[in-house]
Design an enzyme around this catalytic site. Structure first.
Site, PDB file in Angstrom:
ATOM      1  N   SER A  81     -16.403 -32.519  14.360  1.00 58.56           N
ATOM      2  CA  SER A  81     -16.489 -33.215  13.080  1.00 58.56           C
ATOM      3  C   SER A  81     -16.189 -32.305  11.884  1.00 58.56           C
ATOM      4  CB  SER A  81     -17.884 -33.836  13.009  1.00 58.56           C
ATOM      5  OG  SER A  81     -18.058 -34.595  11.880  1.00 58.56           O
ATOM      6  N   ASP A 301     -13.667 -36.468   6.854  1.00 59.80           N
ATOM      7  CA  ASP A 301     -14.102 -35.232   7.503  1.00 59.80           C
ATOM      8  C   ASP A 301     -13.175 -34.962   8.692  1.00 59.80           C
ATOM      9  OD1 ASP A 301     -14.981 -37.040   9.383  1.00 59.80           O
ATOM     10  OD2 ASP A 301     -16.894 -36.042   9.737  1.00 59.80           O
ATOM     11  N   ASP A 305     -14.693 -39.779  10.680  1.00 67.04           N
ATOM     12  CA  ASP A 305     -15.719 -40.827  10.737  1.00 67.04           C
ATOM     13  C   ASP A 305     -16.562 -40.848   9.472  1.00 67.04           C
ATOM     14  OD1 ASP A 305     -17.174 -38.540  11.244  1.00 67.04           O
ATOM     15  OD2 ASP A 305     -18.230 -39.316  12.999  1.00 67.04           O
ATOM     16  N   GLU A 397     -25.058 -43.008   5.545  1.00 76.62           N
ATOM     17  CA  GLU A 397     -25.703 -41.751   5.182  1.00 76.62           C
ATOM     18  C   GLU A 397     -25.066 -41.321   3.863  1.00 76.62           C
ATOM     19  OE1 GLU A 397     -27.040 -39.484   9.109  1.00 76.62           O
ATOM     20  OE2 GLU A 397     -24.886 -39.440   8.866  1.00 76.62           O
ATOM     21  N   ALA A 398     -25.837 -40.572   3.072  1.00 82.67           N
ATOM     22  CA  ALA A 398     -25.308 -40.134   1.776  1.00 82.67           C
ATOM     23  C   ALA A 398     -23.999 -39.369   1.960  1.00 82.67           C
ATOM     24  CB  ALA A 398     -26.338 -39.261   1.080  1.00 82.67           C
ATOM     25  N   ASN A 399     -23.863 -38.685   3.101  1.00 84.04           N
ATOM     26  CA  ASN A 399     -22.663 -37.880   3.337  1.00 84.04           C
ATOM     27  C   ASN A 399     -21.414 -38.710   3.645  1.00 84.04           C
ATOM     28  OD1 ASN A 399     -22.763 -38.619   6.065  1.00 84.04           O
ATOM     29  ND2 ASN A 399     -23.976 -36.833   6.628  1.00 84.04           N
ATOM     30  N   SER A 524     -32.455 -29.240  11.178  1.00 84.65           N
ATOM     31  CA  SER A 524     -31.150 -29.852  11.430  1.00 84.65           C
ATOM     32  C   SER A 524     -31.030 -30.191  12.909  1.00 84.65           C
ATOM     33  CB  SER A 524     -30.045 -28.876  11.035  1.00 84.65           C
ATOM     34  OG  SER A 524     -28.843 -29.244  11.659  1.00 84.65           O
TER      35      SER A 524
END
Ligand code: NG1
Ligand code: ZN
Length: 558
Positions: A81, A301, A305, A397-399, A524
């Site tokens: 990713s 990314d 995705d 997700e915020a990302n 994480s």
């Protein structure tokens, strides 16, 4: 090692595990010593050079997974990713295109850490008896990979494991992660009333582009191009594929960072993670492009995705010109739009939104005023499961990783509803097209990009109009290296630490010193570190808060 014949391996399977082949495979792909692998939220992820043994073993498990599911095709994706190019990883995809059933994760971890073939066989046998797998059922596995240089060697190890199990092997080659998820779902539904689409890459583009064109064709086009940063990854190839299906009159794309050949270029100074984490343009953009204020830009990314959007409010040289439109902003845009369509269509559907603790507080407040909102632990599998509980579940997700799920009954309602007016008919046909446009299996940068374009076009909005929904609270994400990240345990969707004991109270004390502040700490799942998130109302106070919480973490780790 030559690939064993699928037929003879399949015959051996009828009697039990192909133990001799597994011994040979373990010899060919030995587990590196003194490494402990974990199959977590993103599968196994680490340096690509030490992953061959993992690929061989997870391939064996995937074949078992397919057998467990009555021979349905399951998937394997080789990618790391947004992580650096030398990293790689392997993720398993279940038969409906979703993430691997979580009860199998510990079996994966046991198999990849077995130190020899006997231990590996024992781990597989435990799985076979626990999951009650009939070994004589056939297996089918499709696999794909991103652009990383370690992918060919890893795919070879993977194919060897699948061949040992006598599985039907489908090598899908270079794919984005969401394309691989799409293929799994399309392969398993082909020829059924639920057929998801042609199980090919072309089928994927055809499905998305037909839905997109039907949605945008009645609105005036936007004259400015969408600038797409492909992170120098597989998204570049996917964008070329998509452009063949969508003419420039429907979508004008300027592809950037498409260099998949230069060593080290992947995700370097570009890509969704870089832009989101640093809250700035991809490195070098200011110099290369004449970026007009308001121009829409987005970044994928490394496996396409995730997506985040952004634009400049003023000249690139001014530091506060950069404005991020992240996963939270996409969720808000999508939820608003869908709620409006549902209302216009006159159907009874509950639209809900799912976020994690990383969602900006302003976005949560904005969404809660409009739809029910759920907060889950980090990791798409949690968000996906929670989104399935709504008729229409928007999760991001915020990302920038997210999608929209339409439940089976919601899809039926949309299909069968009798419109009470031409406006309702139009709203229903837009909802039907959205079901086709949105990748229902997993977050998909390409599909999400098209969704945003559809909404902006239908509202005749620019980036600035979209940005006006709410103002993000200033926020910061820090990484702290600790001796043992697993000592950091949380509850309440990761918003509260329960271990190390006493640390949460100290964090709460610190947070109380700042206006409108929030901070939380969690280990994480993809990196050997603890993450510290902080947000507060006043930008000048942010660094102080984030650093103070990070210091508390470090002081506890003695
Ligand atoms: P970890 O490393 O567990 O924080 C990161 C992202 C997740 C998710 C996974 C999978 C953040 C803070 N975390 O997880 O949201 O995307 O990677 O790739 O962005
Ligand atoms: Zn990704």
């Amino acid at each position: 090692m030559a690939l064993p014949s699928t037929i003879s391996a399949a015959r051996a399977m009828a009697e039990g595990l192909p133990t001799q082949l597994i011994h040979e495979g373990v010899k060919e792909y030995p587990k590196p010593e003194a490494v402990k692998f974990t199959y977590g939220t993103a599968g196994v992820r680490t340096k690509g050079a030490i992953l061959e043994s993992v690929c061989y073993r997870i391939a064996l498990i995937s074949a078992l997974r397919s057998k467990k599911l009555g021979g349905k095709t399951v998937g394997l994706m080789v990618t790391a990713s947004h992580n650096p190019e030398e990293d790689n990883g392997l993720k398993a995809v279940d038969a409906r295109g979703e993430m691997l059933e979580s009860s199998w994760e510990s079996h994966c971890t046991a198999a990849v850490n077995a130190t020899n073939a006997d231990e590996l066989i024992a781990a597989l046998e435990t799985l076979i008896s626990t999951a009650k797998i009939n070994l004589s059922t056939p297996a089918s596995v499709v696999y794909g990979h991103d652009t990383r240089p370690t992918c060919p060697a890893l795919c070879k190890a993977l194919a060897s494991g699948l061949a040992a199990m006598g599985a039907n092997i489908i090598d899908a080659g270079l794919k984005t992660t969401p394309q691989l998820h799409y293929l799994v779902k399309a392969l398993n539904t082909k020829g059924t009333p639920d057929a998801y689409g042609e199980p090919t890459e072309e089928g994927y583009y055809a499905k998305l582009s037909a839905a997109y064109i039907s949605l945008v064709s009645k609105f005036p086009p936007t004259s400015s191009p969408l600038i797409v940063d492909c992170a120098n990854g597989v998204g570049a190839a996917a964008l070329i594929g998509l452009k063949k299906h969508i003419g420039e009159q429907y979508l004008l794309i300027k592809a950037q960072r498409t260099d998949t050949k230069t060593p080290g270029a992947l995700n370097s100074g570009c890509g969704a993670d870089y832009v989101k984490t640093n809250q700035r343009l991809p490195s070098g953009y200011e110099k290369e492009s004449s970026l007009a204020p308001g121009e829409r830009m987005c970044s994928f990314d490394g496996d396409a995705d995730r997506i985040v959007f952004y634009y400049l409010r003023g000249p690139a040289s001014q530091p506060d010109s950069f404005r991020l439109l992240d996963g939270d902003k996409i969720a808000s845009l999508a939820a608003d739009y869908i709620v409006e369509l549902v209302k216009k269509a006159g159907v009874e559907l509950e639209v809900g939104c799912v976020q994690t603790a990383y969602a900006n507080g302003s976005s949560t407040k904005y969404l809660q005023q409009r739809v029910p909102v759920t907060c889950t632990p980090t990791g798409v599998k949690h968000l996906h499961a929670a989104a399935e509980r709504y008729d229409v579940g928007v999760y991001f997700e915020a990302n920038g990783h997210g999608t929209v799920l339409f439940s089976e009954s919601a899809q039926r309602t949309i299909k069968e509803a009798e419109p009470s007016s031409p406006a309702a008919e139009d709203a229903l046909s837009q909802l039907s097209a959205l079901v086709e446009l949105i990748n229902q299996t997993v977050g998909d940068a390409i599909s999400d990009m098209l969704l945003v374009e559809v909404i902006l076009r239908s509202r005749q909005w620019g980036a600035e109009d979209w940005d006006g929904a709410y103002e993000d609270l200033p926020n910061k994400l820090l990484k702290v290296t600790v001796k043992d990240r697993f000592a950091f345990k949380t509850e309440d969707a990761e918003r509260k630490l329960i271990s190390p004991v006493g640390l949460q109270a100290k964090i709460d004390n610190e947070v109380a010193k700042y206006k409108g502040a929030r901070s939380f700490v969690r280990a994480s799942g993809t990196e050997d570190a603890v993450r510290v998130y902080a947000e507060c109302a006043l930008a000048p106070e942010l660094d102080k808060l984030a650093t103070a919480v990070a210091r508390l973490v470090q002081e506890t780790d003695v």
